[in-house]
Design a protein around this motif. Structure first.
Motif, short mmCIF file in Angstrom:
data_model
loop_
_atom_site.label_atom_id
_atom_site.label_comp_id
_atom_site.label_asym_id
_atom_site.label_seq_id
_atom_site.Cartn_x
_atom_site.Cartn_y
_atom_site.Cartn_z
N ARG A 156 46.42 43.77 39.17
CA ARG A 156 47.18 43.10 39.89
C ARG A 156 46.99 41.48 39.75
O ARG A 156 47.90 40.85 39.61
N ASN A 157 45.75 41.16 39.50
CA ASN A 157 45.26 39.81 39.34
C ASN A 157 46.05 39.20 38.10
O ASN A 157 46.41 38.15 37.98
N LEU A 699 58.22 47.44 32.15
CA LEU A 699 58.26 46.33 31.62
C LEU A 699 58.60 45.25 32.66
O LEU A 699 59.04 46.05 33.54
N VAL A 700 58.20 44.02 32.60
CA VAL A 700 58.69 43.15 33.55
C VAL A 700 59.53 42.08 32.73
O VAL A 700 59.21 41.66 31.67
N MET A 701 60.89 41.74 33.76
CA MET A 701 61.63 41.02 32.97
C MET A 701 62.10 39.51 34.19
O MET A 701 62.94 39.97 34.65
N HIS A 789 63.39 46.28 45.53
CA HIS A 789 62.00 46.04 46.26
C HIS A 789 61.92 44.49 46.55
O HIS A 789 62.41 43.57 45.47
N VAL A 790 61.23 44.17 47.85
CA VAL A 790 61.34 42.89 47.88
C VAL A 790 60.45 41.95 47.20
O VAL A 790 60.58 40.79 46.98
N ASP A 791 59.24 42.49 46.45
CA ASP A 791 58.64 41.66 45.48
C ASP A 791 58.08 42.58 44.52
O ASP A 791 58.26 43.83 44.22
N LEU A 792 57.31 41.71 43.68
CA LEU A 792 56.95 42.39 42.24
C LEU A 792 55.67 43.47 42.55
O LEU A 792 55.74 44.49 41.88
N PHE A 796 56.09 47.08 41.23
CA PHE A 796 54.89 47.67 40.18
C PHE A 796 54.55 49.26 40.69
O PHE A 796 54.37 50.09 40.07
N ARG A 797 54.37 49.31 42.07
CA ARG A 797 53.82 50.45 42.52
C ARG A 797 54.69 51.47 42.38
O ARG A 797 54.40 52.66 41.95
#
Length: 811
Positions: A156-157, A699-701, A789-792, A796-797
């Motif tokens: 997460r960090n 992936l994160v975009m 989802h409200v946040d990354l 991610f979960r």
């Protein structure tokens, strides 16, 4: 488990919980792999050694020669849990533990287990136990739960750190290009480059950054000499970080003034004292400027000049530091410092829920703004569980002296549990001091403002949170209101403003990771960049009428200046070879065969990595960006693409600066150059959609700026290419940094999700704000079957669950 801004506390708690299930485990630790070394990030049970003067326990020694990610005393631990003799372990990784006779019982062992992140050991849990037996059954299963929890915390960090790094890179490129639009001084550009690079690439530990600009062809001073040497202008950046605060104020005023016909004359005066800005004020009054914006270093002493300005019909607006009561300044625009201090106290309470001794440091006791922050902080910290010490002074932003005084305070009072940096230089001073004595991460540090040193220490987990002022907004709003006063009249303008003659611009609490009470560093940087770009799109019709000159006066902090000098370089030196090859070059000066010039090596004493990156513009190489680090192999293959992007952008900026110098008296060409710069800024920010693989199949975009049909086609093409290359199953499209999520943007995102589905991947939309969601519902917008989802973190979960991964949290 605790999560949020304090990774250290999370890891410390994991070690404690793991020790509870290990029979007779007197000591435990968690080590992280950092560049061929192991570093202790959590220690339990070593208090007696500290009391005996053993010193800070942070360096865990070198990793294994056979495996750079494994501990030297237990290389087999990289493959799974193992137990080694305690004396062998401490001898290799913590010699202080066996310095006292009888400190380690005979026959004792240390259980060493890897903490895995993305399939690779990122660190090791080390638990001392009475025997050499491996844990079995339920105890082993519980240990694996804690290992998974540690891995999830580190993952997460790292995810938030990577997102912050990308946002910082985009911001740096924007700053480099915008520097050309506000000044032709290459010194400012070099400072921006040097400290921007250091804040993005914090692990490289760059000690020196220089720009070598070769002389123009055609002879003249500095042309090639008879012995084959060639001349260059060399700009050496200072080691200390610049005080960018007032440059941000300037940027806001300049951006507002571009569309209003305002020319901003930016000057800085000495820090504090009766005459700190008097000459600048008097000069502006003599020149009969149209208006003055000032951050007064000494508000009481400035009042006489404010009176003369009023008599001359020159409106004065004060920013940053409040004027004295009854001031002749017409308006104060800036931070409510008492409220900001109170917020800082509330944040410190969250960082230290159990209370403790808290210290603070400020530049000087004379500044009104920092005095009000301390008062607000102390008011919020009132309670039997806290002891707040009187503020320490760091001698007018002197970086070295501030660090020394912070270290002295921590050594004199080892019971200090929290530290508040009341001004920009104070937070990093606490952070550097904490690292020097081995308390980095353990000492709860709250900073103020957000500059390169603060960003780097936030990403390292040394600074836990920072209160960020909106100085860009101060300059922007001051220029806008001054324009109204000048063109429409002072009294009509004041009638539209608060009767108090005060406009508070607010503050933000910024942390690396997500919390309910703060903004993530990545989101703050992305939104700040988007705000600056959007703010420059002012209708130029407002510029009609006579030119307006506004004097902006800031405060200069103590810092080393950029050194500019002429130098020459010989054939086959690093600079010559980079110029000749037109590509980057990395050398080890210690192992080099003496080809480097003394002029080049003078600023890089003790360097083990020397990097040269060509500055290429308009098809030719105009110079070389030179960096050095005292670390061996500091510049890996993953670091070079970033340096090339920065060098390419800097080359364009340098060429534009040269062009501005040649045609400063030709207004039409200057305007075209500004348009080119604006276009490049929009290109960098609107087309920046980096794709980051964060786990197998995920992936994160992130999307920064705006999304229209033209950008959508490029966005979708990039998305599909990355899905195919990484065999992705889930793509998290993060819209936190988008300026507006409107109907057009929603339709383009739905198209992107449909295209991804054709390749068997699911697009998940994350980062939709409450305001954007309300607008989409009000307009009847539909994102189809897309999961949101409200946040990354939540996205991610969800992605992990879809791909068969998992995050385990033990509470």
């Amino acid at each position: 488990m605790r999560h949020g801004p304090d990774l250290f506390a999370t890891l410390q708690q994991i070690v404690r919980r793991a020790m509870e299930i290990t029979p007779r485990a007197p000591r435990g630790s968690l080590l992280l792999c950092e560049g061929g070394h192991l570093v202790y990030r959590a220690l339990e049970g070593f208090d007696s050694l500290a009391r005996q003067g053993a010193g800070p326990l942070t360096d865990a020694g070198l990793a294994s020669e056979s495996d750079p990610l494994a501990p030297a005393a237990a290389p087999e631990a990289a493959r799974g849990m193992c137990v080694v003799h305690a004396r062998a372990w401490y001898g290799a990784h913590l010699p202080l533990a066996i310095a006292t006779e009888g400190a380690v019982p005979a026959g004792a062992g240390v259980l060493v287990a890897p903490v895995v992140v993305r399939g690779v050991p990122a660190g090791y849990l080390a638990l001392e136990q009475a025997t050499l037996e491996l844990p079995q059954g339920e105890r082993r299963a519980m240990l694996e739960v804690f290992l998974d929890a540690a891995g999830a915390a580190l993952e997460r960090n790292r995810l938030y750190d990577e997102k912050a790094r990308l946002a910082q890179e985009i911001r740096l490129l924007e700053q480099v290009l915008n520097a050309v639009g506000t000044t032709v001084e290459l010194r400012n550009l070099v400072e921006t480059l040097a400290h921007g690079i250091k804040s993005v690439q914090i692990d490289q530990q760059w000690t020196a950054v220089e720009l070598w600009l070769v002389d123009d062809a055609g002879g003249g001073e500095g042309a090639a000499a008879a012995d084959g040497e060639q001349g260059a202008r060399v700009f050496r950046a200072p080691q200390s970080a610049p005080m960018a605060y007032f440059h941000n104020v300037r940027d806001g005023a300049v951006d507002a003034g571009r569309g209003l016909g305002i020319t901003v004359d930016f000057r800085v005066g000495p820090n504090y004292g009766p005459g700190c800005q008097r000459e600048l004020l008097e000069d502006g009054i003599r020149r009969d400027v149209d208006g003055i914006i000032i951050a007064p270093g000494a508000p009481e002493a400035a009042e006489a000049a404010f009176q003369r300005a009023a008599e001359a019909g020159i409106p004065v607006i004060v920013v940053d530091t409040p004027p004295v009561p009854g001031s002749r300044a017409l308006l104060y625009i800036g931070t409510d410092n008492a409220a900001a201090g109170k917020l800082a106290g509330e944040v410190m309470r969250r960082l230290l829920p159990g209370g403790g001794v808290v210290a603070s440091q400020r530049p000087t006791k004379d500044a009104i703004n920092t005095r009000e922050r301390v008062e607000g902080f102390c008011a919020a910290m009132e309670g039997a569980e806290f002891t707040v010490l009187p503020p320490y002074e760091d001698c007018d932003h002197d970086e070295e002296l501030g660090t020394k005084r912070s270290r002295a305070a921590l050594e004199e009072r080892p019971d200090i549990a929290g530290a508040f940096g009341v001004a920009a230089s104070s937070g990093p001073a606490w952070g550097r001091a904490a690292r020097e004595i081995g308390r980095g991460g353990e000492l709860k540090i709250l900073a103020f403002d957000l500059f390169s040193a603060t960003v780097a220490l936030l990403r390292r987990g040394v600074i836990h949170a920072t209160i960020v002022q909106r100085e860009y907004d101060m300059g922007y709003r001051a220029a806008e209101i001054l324009h109204r006063m000048i063109t429409r009249g002072v009294e009509p303008t004041l009638a539209e403003l608060p009767a108090s003659r005060i406009i508070h611009t607010g503050v933000d609490c910024v942390t690396l990771e997500q919390t309910p009470w703060s903004t993530t560093l990545s989101d703050h940087l992305a939104l700040d960049t988007a705000l600056r770009v959007a703010s420059r799109r002012i209708d130029s019709a407002g510029a009609a009428g006579r030119p307006i000159e506004v004097l902006l006066i800031g405060v200069s902090a103590r810092s080393d200046a950029v050194v500019e000098e002429r130098a020459s370089f010989s054939p086959r030196s690093l600079v010559d070879r980079v110029l000749d090859a037109g590509r980057p070059l990395i050398v080890d000066p210690a192992g080099h065969d003496g080809r480097e010039d003394a002029s080049l090596l003078r600023g890089h004493a003790g360097a083990r990595t020397l990097v040269g990156v060509p500055l290429r513009a308009r098809g030719s190489v105009v110079g070389v960006l030179v960096l050095s680090s005292k670390r061996e192999d500091a510049c890996g293959s993953d670091a070079m693409p970033f340096l090339e992007r920065v060098a390419g952008t800097a080359a364009v900026a340098i060429e534009n600066a040269r062009l501005f110098g040649r045609i400063s008296d030709r207004t039409a060409e200057l305007e075209r150059a500004n348009e080119l710069q604006e276009s490049m800024i929009r290109t960098i920010n609107e087309l920046s959609s980096p794709v980051v693989p964060i786990a197998d199949g995920i992936l994160v975009m992130p999307v920064v700026g705006t999304m229209d049909a033209q950008r959508s086609s490029r966005f979708i093409a990039s998305l599909l290419e990355e899905i195919h290359e990484h065999d992705a199953q889930v793509v998290l499209i993060d819209v936190t940094g988008m300026a507006v999520v409107d109907a057009e943007a929603a339709n383009q995102l739905v198209r992107a999700a449909q295209a991804a589905a054709l390749l068997g991947a699911e697009a998940v939309l994350v980062g939709v704000t409450a305001g954007a969601a309300q607008m989409m519902v009000a307009q009847g917008l539909d994102v189809g079957a897309m999961v949101t989802h409200v946040d990354l973190a939540r996205g991610f979960r969800y992605a992990l669950a879809k791909t068969g991964g998992r995050i385990l949290y033990q509470s």
